[in-house]
Design an enzyme around this catalytic site. Structure first.
Site, mmCIF file in Angstrom:
data_model
loop_
_atom_site.group_PDB
_atom_site.id
_atom_site.type_symbol
_atom_site.label_atom_id
_atom_site.label_comp_id
_atom_site.label_asym_id
_atom_site.label_seq_id
_atom_site.Cartn_x
_atom_site.Cartn_y
_atom_site.Cartn_z
ATOM 1 N N LYS A 190 0.858 -1.184 0.000
ATOM 2 C CA LYS A 190 0.000 0.000 0.000
ATOM 3 C C LYS A 190 0.897 1.238 0.000
ATOM 4 C CE LYS A 190 -3.684 2.356 2.573
ATOM 5 N NZ LYS A 190 -4.578 2.270 3.749
ATOM 6 N N LYS A 222 -2.160 -1.516 -3.771
ATOM 7 C CA LYS A 222 -3.007 -0.326 -3.750
ATOM 8 C C LYS A 222 -2.117 0.908 -3.844
ATOM 9 C CE LYS A 222 -6.385 2.040 -0.780
ATOM 10 N NZ LYS A 222 -7.026 2.064 0.538
#
Length: 325
Positions: free
Chosen positions: A198, A251
């Protein structure tokens, strides 16, 4: 190609919806998870200014939205709870009566068969907006004290009806802490979908407005990844798999297609990608300005994520994707 421990796949046999989601060859609709925002109250379906076409839902409205999506072929939702009040410890995240826990119970009762994914993080619940509790000095996030709270949140959400927990905080050791907490609570087969890579991305802005979760001071670059790093992403994914993650996620999605491809080639595990709020907002803004064909842009963006190697796509376009894929 690296692999995760042989004992882990048994955790992926919990429920037909989850089996459909991670099946290596499956209908397109089974690969989409719809992000949903749930708020206290009743009769609320309020459009989010930063995410046109996406809504804050009270639980009754959420049930209707989730049921409609499920009928259209979307197999799962991921819930982001927005509490009435917030505090320094993010207690709403692990309260058995928290807004996300209430929503999970309602979805389990009203939409059986729907895959229910619970985001596990403190940022929506803390009054300072960070993903963990702060050091006594009030500056840096305290990693280890946060782990216990994340474990409590995961157990509470599974107990309420979540099929999968998805830690998005990026604390060191959070997957191992959550796995240990779930096992100790009697949930050894509850799967973990880790936000493993992330990045500290600019594309989260609309989400932070929707969730009221922007940090009041500082930023999240101390615990989220530098967008310039790719080898670090591979190390993060490997660590999460070693700690017990069953599904790993990258992400944001489109700015990280290279990371998805690298991970797909290196790791033999189900791979998810999150097409985040900023990606959605850009497509919507360009389409409304008449600069692109919206339907083709949606289809092309999702195709690129799938082509890069994602098995599962979390996207605000999940409902639409089942119609245009």
């Amino acid at each position: 190609m690296a692999s995760y421990p042989s004992s882990r796949p048994r955790r992926l046999r919990r429920g037909e919806a989850l089996r459909r989601l991670v099946r290596e060859a499956s209908p397109s609709g089974a690969r989409y998870i719809l992000p949903c925002f749930v708020v206290p109250g009743t009769g609320i379906r309020r459009e989010i200014l930063s995410l046109p076409g996406i809504f804050h839902h009270s639980i009754d409205s959420l049930v209707k939205e989730a049921a409609a999506a499920f009928d259209e072929g979307v197999q799962g939702v991921i819930l982001f709870g927005i509490p009435q009040t917030k505090d320094a410890a993010g207690s709403g995240a692990y309260s058995d009566d928290g807004i996300a826990q209430q929503a999970m119970r309602a979805l389990r009762e009203k939409v059986p068969g729907l895959l229910r994914v619970a985001d596990v993080c403190l940022c929506e619940y803390t009054d300072h907006g960070h993903c963990g509790v702060l050091e006594p000095s009030g500056g840096e996030v305290a990693n280890d004290p946060t782990l216990e709270l994340l474990g409590r949140a995961a157990v509470s959400l599974i107990r309420a009806g979540a099929d999968i927990v998805a830690p998005s905080d990026m604390m060191d050791g959070r997957v191992a802490a959550i796995r240990s907490a779930l096992d100790a609570a009697g949930f050894p087969h509850a799967p973990i979908m880790s936000y493993a890579a992330k990045y500290a991305s600019v594309f989260y802005g609309p989400f932070r407005e929707a969730a009221g979760s922007a940090p009041r001071t500082g930023d999240r670059r101390g615990y989220q990844m530098d967008p310039g790093n790719s080898r670090e992403a591979m190390r993060e994914i490997a660590l999460d798999l070693e700690e017990g993650a069953d599904i790993v996620m990258v992400k944001p999605a489109m700015p990280c297609l290279d990371i998805i491809r690298m991970a797909r080639e290196r790791f033999d595990a189900p791979m998810a990608a999150f097409q985040v709020s900023g990606e959605y907002a850009m497509i919507e803004a360009a389409a409304r300005a008449g600069l692109i064909d919206r339907e083709r842009a949606v289809a092309e963006s999702l195709t690129s994520i799938r082509r890069a190697g994602a098995d599962i796509i979390l996207t605000y376009y999940a409902r639409e994707a089942t119609r245009i894929s």
